[in-house]
Design a protein around this motif. Structure first.
Motif, PDB file in Angstrom:
ATOM      1  N   SER A 197       0.880  -1.201   0.042  1.00 43.02           N
ATOM      2  CA  SER A 197       0.001   0.103  -0.234  1.00 43.02           C
ATOM      3  C   SER A 197       0.758   1.210  -0.088  1.00 43.02           C
ATOM      4  O   SER A 197       0.325   2.356  -0.379  1.00 43.02           O
ATOM      5  CB  SER A 197      -0.776  -0.080   1.202  1.00 43.02           C
ATOM      6  OG  SER A 197      -1.828  -1.224   0.928  1.00 43.02           O
ATOM      7  N   SER A 198       2.059   1.166   0.379  1.00 41.17           N
ATOM      8  CA  SER A 198       2.871   2.261   0.552  1.00 41.17           C
ATOM      9  C   SER A 198       3.536   2.785  -0.820  1.00 41.17           C
ATOM     10  O   SER A 198       4.096   3.711  -0.737  1.00 41.17           O
ATOM     11  CB  SER A 198       4.034   2.304   1.641  1.00 41.17           C
ATOM     12  OG  SER A 198       4.859   1.061   1.231  1.00 41.17           O
ATOM     13  N   MET A 199       3.530   1.916  -1.701  1.00 43.28           N
ATOM     14  CA  MET A 199       4.073   1.981  -3.237  1.00 43.28           C
ATOM     15  C   MET A 199       3.164   3.009  -3.933  1.00 43.28           C
ATOM     16  O   MET A 199       2.011   3.236  -3.508  1.00 43.28           O
ATOM     17  CB  MET A 199       4.034   0.924  -4.071  1.00 43.28           C
ATOM     18  CG  MET A 199       4.984  -0.450  -3.442  1.00 43.28           C
ATOM     19  SD  MET A 199       4.802  -1.857  -4.461  1.00 43.28           S
ATOM     20  CE  MET A 199       6.017  -2.847  -3.553  1.00 43.28           C
ATOM     21  N   PRO A 200       3.814   4.090  -4.465  1.00 45.57           N
ATOM     22  CA  PRO A 200       2.993   4.841  -5.563  1.00 45.57           C
ATOM     23  C   PRO A 200       2.075   4.411  -6.169  1.00 45.57           C
ATOM     24  O   PRO A 200       2.230   3.532  -6.740  1.00 45.57           O
ATOM     25  CB  PRO A 200       4.178   5.657  -6.265  1.00 45.57           C
ATOM     26  CG  PRO A 200       5.518   5.489  -5.554  1.00 45.57           C
ATOM     27  CD  PRO A 200       5.368   3.983  -4.614  1.00 45.57           C
ATOM     28  N   VAL A 201       0.879   5.103  -6.270  1.00 40.35           N
ATOM     29  CA  VAL A 201      -0.435   4.609  -6.650  1.00 40.35           C
ATOM     30  C   VAL A 201      -0.101   4.452  -8.249  1.00 40.35           C
ATOM     31  O   VAL A 201      -0.616   3.339  -8.750  1.00 40.35           O
ATOM     32  CB  VAL A 201      -1.471   5.476  -6.465  1.00 40.35           C
ATOM     33  CG1 VAL A 201      -2.618   5.080  -7.432  1.00 40.35           C
ATOM     34  CG2 VAL A 201      -1.979   5.512  -4.970  1.00 40.35           C
ATOM     35  N   ASP A 202       0.578   5.296  -9.089  1.00 36.70           N
ATOM     36  CA  ASP A 202       0.675   5.115 -10.377  1.00 36.70           C
ATOM     37  C   ASP A 202       2.056   4.329 -10.771  1.00 36.70           C
ATOM     38  O   ASP A 202       2.082   4.079 -12.010  1.00 36.70           O
ATOM     39  CB  ASP A 202       0.706   6.389 -10.915  1.00 36.70           C
ATOM     40  CG  ASP A 202      -0.460   7.343 -10.809  1.00 36.70           C
ATOM     41  OD1 ASP A 202      -1.564   6.636 -10.739  1.00 36.70           O
ATOM     42  OD2 ASP A 202      -0.326   8.601 -10.812  1.00 36.70           O
ATOM     43  N   SER A 203       2.610   3.584  -9.659  1.00 38.40           N
ATOM     44  CA  SER A 203       3.857   2.978 -10.342  1.00 38.40           C
ATOM     45  C   SER A 203       3.408   1.291 -10.971  1.00 38.40           C
ATOM     46  O   SER A 203       2.291   1.009 -10.555  1.00 38.40           O
ATOM     47  CB  SER A 203       4.809   2.616  -9.045  1.00 38.40           C
ATOM     48  OG  SER A 203       3.978   2.023  -8.039  1.00 38.40           O
ATOM     49  N   ASP A 204       4.177   1.101 -11.530  1.00 37.98           N
ATOM     50  CA  ASP A 204       4.095  -0.392 -12.315  1.00 37.98           C
ATOM     51  C   ASP A 204       3.943  -1.432 -11.049  1.00 37.98           C
ATOM     52  O   ASP A 204       3.379  -2.382 -11.381  1.00 37.98           O
ATOM     53  CB  ASP A 204       5.057  -0.602 -13.163  1.00 37.98           C
ATOM     54  CG  ASP A 204       4.873   0.360 -14.657  1.00 37.98           C
ATOM     55  OD1 ASP A 204       3.767   0.901 -14.635  1.00 37.98           O
ATOM     56  OD2 ASP A 204       6.059   0.474 -15.295  1.00 37.98           O
ATOM     57  N   GLU A 205       4.970  -1.139 -10.189  1.00 37.85           N
ATOM     58  CA  GLU A 205       5.204  -2.095  -9.007  1.00 37.85           C
ATOM     59  C   GLU A 205       3.811  -2.328  -8.312  1.00 37.85           C
ATOM     60  O   GLU A 205       3.321  -3.283  -7.773  1.00 37.85           O
ATOM     61  CB  GLU A 205       6.230  -1.868  -8.052  1.00 37.85           C
ATOM     62  CG  GLU A 205       7.568  -1.837  -8.800  1.00 37.85           C
ATOM     63  CD  GLU A 205       8.086  -0.583  -9.553  1.00 37.85           C
ATOM     64  OE1 GLU A 205       8.901  -0.602 -10.131  1.00 37.85           O
ATOM     65  OE2 GLU A 205       7.143   0.451  -9.814  1.00 37.85           O
ATOM     66  N   ARG A 206       3.285  -0.963  -7.983  1.00 44.95           N
ATOM     67  CA  ARG A 206       1.869  -1.132  -7.359  1.00 44.95           C
ATOM     68  C   ARG A 206       0.894  -1.859  -8.103  1.00 44.95           C
ATOM     69  O   ARG A 206       0.115  -2.550  -7.669  1.00 44.95           O
ATOM     70  CB  ARG A 206       1.479   0.353  -7.160  1.00 44.95           C
ATOM     71  CG  ARG A 206       0.001   0.542  -6.336  1.00 44.95           C
ATOM     72  CD  ARG A 206      -0.109   0.061  -4.715  1.00 44.95           C
ATOM     73  NE  ARG A 206      -1.182   0.301  -4.314  1.00 44.95           N
ATOM     74  CZ  ARG A 206      -1.460   1.270  -3.668  1.00 44.95           C
ATOM     75  NH1 ARG A 206      -0.656   2.341  -3.322  1.00 44.95           N
ATOM     76  NH2 ARG A 206      -2.712   1.496  -3.000  1.00 44.95           N
ATOM     77  N   HIS A 207       0.752  -1.628  -9.438  1.00 45.31           N
ATOM     78  CA  HIS A 207      -0.218  -2.365 -10.105  1.00 45.31           C
ATOM     79  C   HIS A 207       0.144  -3.901 -10.248  1.00 45.31           C
ATOM     80  O   HIS A 207      -0.908  -4.559 -10.090  1.00 45.31           O
ATOM     81  CB  HIS A 207      -0.265  -1.637 -11.562  1.00 45.31           C
ATOM     82  CG  HIS A 207      -0.631  -0.482 -11.838  1.00 45.31           C
ATOM     83  ND1 HIS A 207      -1.948   0.013 -11.349  1.00 45.31           N
ATOM     84  CD2 HIS A 207      -0.223   0.627 -12.178  1.00 45.31           C
ATOM     85  CE1 HIS A 207      -2.075   1.349 -11.540  1.00 45.31           C
ATOM     86  NE2 HIS A 207      -0.926   1.642 -12.111  1.00 45.31           N
ATOM     87  N   ARG A 208       1.209  -4.182 -10.140  1.00 53.43           N
ATOM     88  CA  ARG A 208       1.594  -5.590 -10.235  1.00 53.43           C
ATOM     89  C   ARG A 208       1.373  -6.589  -8.855  1.00 53.43           C
ATOM     90  O   ARG A 208       0.987  -7.417  -8.872  1.00 53.43           O
ATOM     91  CB  ARG A 208       3.093  -5.699 -10.569  1.00 53.43           C
ATOM     92  CG  ARG A 208       3.660  -7.384 -10.787  1.00 53.43           C
ATOM     93  CD  ARG A 208       5.188  -7.312 -11.495  1.00 53.43           C
ATOM     94  NE  ARG A 208       6.097  -6.763 -10.550  1.00 53.43           N
ATOM     95  CZ  ARG A 208       6.764  -5.761 -10.626  1.00 53.43           C
ATOM     96  NH1 ARG A 208       6.632  -4.783 -11.760  1.00 53.43           N
ATOM     97  NH2 ARG A 208       7.564  -5.305  -9.819  1.00 53.43           N
TER      98      ARG A 208
END
Length: 213
Positions: A143-154
């Motif tokens: 949840s702490s990953m930036p919302v728009d990052s590819d890592e968050r989507h993955r």
């Protein structure tokens, strides 16, 4: 109070709790929407999905998960302390049963059986709460990953699964702690065990039923 009466009261106490949990599992299979645990699991999934669409929500997500993690930590600590106390309570009975090479079942009393069940319930609460801490911790990183990052989507689908597991494990940890009450009542006075078990089941019934607003 005779040994037969003590055993019967102890078995009824445990049976009431087991029958209720079995009935709850049956309801969950047939109509999960009626249960709070299923509704709350869906709530956590939708919460993460909603935050994942809002920029700048990372701090809010981490703070919320931190509160849940601390609650699970307190439950685990309580269960660990209770387990140590139950082990201390059961030690004299176990030593008496195993003294002089006697078979364990030679002096296996209803009190000793309840003490062992109590230790099992507390250990289950400890394990469930500790695992809830683990999953909440991992969900916090996601949840702490930036919302728009590819890592968050993955990692978001994994975070959804972890949140569902964490919530269910936390609820199981709390349920096991509530079950300690009738077991202790039965150890102190066997006939009080079934009454306490019914009271706990009525309380759990109110918590388990989901009534949408």
């Amino acid at each position: 109070m005779t040994s037969t009466t003590t055993w019967l009261a102890s078995l009824i106490t445990v049976a009431i709790l087991l029958v209720y949990e079995a009935a709850l599992l049956l309801v969950q299979r047939r109509n999960p929407a009626r249960l709070a645990r299923s509704a709350h699991a869906n709530l956590r999934e939708e919460w993460l999905a909603a935050l994942s669409r809002q920029r700048g929500s990372e701090i809010l997500a981490v703070q919320t998960l931190r509160n849940s993690l601390m609650s699970a930590t307190m439950t685990a600590s309580t269960a660990a302390l209770g387990l140590m106390g139950a082990a201390t309570l059961a030690a004299p009975s176990l030593n008496a049963s195993l003294a002089d090479g006697e078979a364990l079942f030679g002096q296996f009393t209803a009190r000793l059986a309840l003490e062992l069940v109590l230790m099992t319930v507390l250990f289950a609460s400890l394990v469930c709460s500790a695992m809830a801490v683990r999953y909440y911790n991992h969900a916090g990183f996601i949840s702490s990953m930036p919302v728009d990052s590819d890592e968050r989507h993955r990692w978001t689908p994994t975070g959804v699964v972890y949140l569902r597991r964490a919530g269910l494990l936390y609820s199981w940890g709390l349920r096991h702690l509530l079950m300690v009450a009738p077991l202790l009542a039965s150890i102190v006075y066997p006939l009080a065990g079934p009454v306490a078990a019914v009271i706990v089941v009525v309380a759990l019934l109110g918590f388990d039923r989901f009534t949408p607003a």
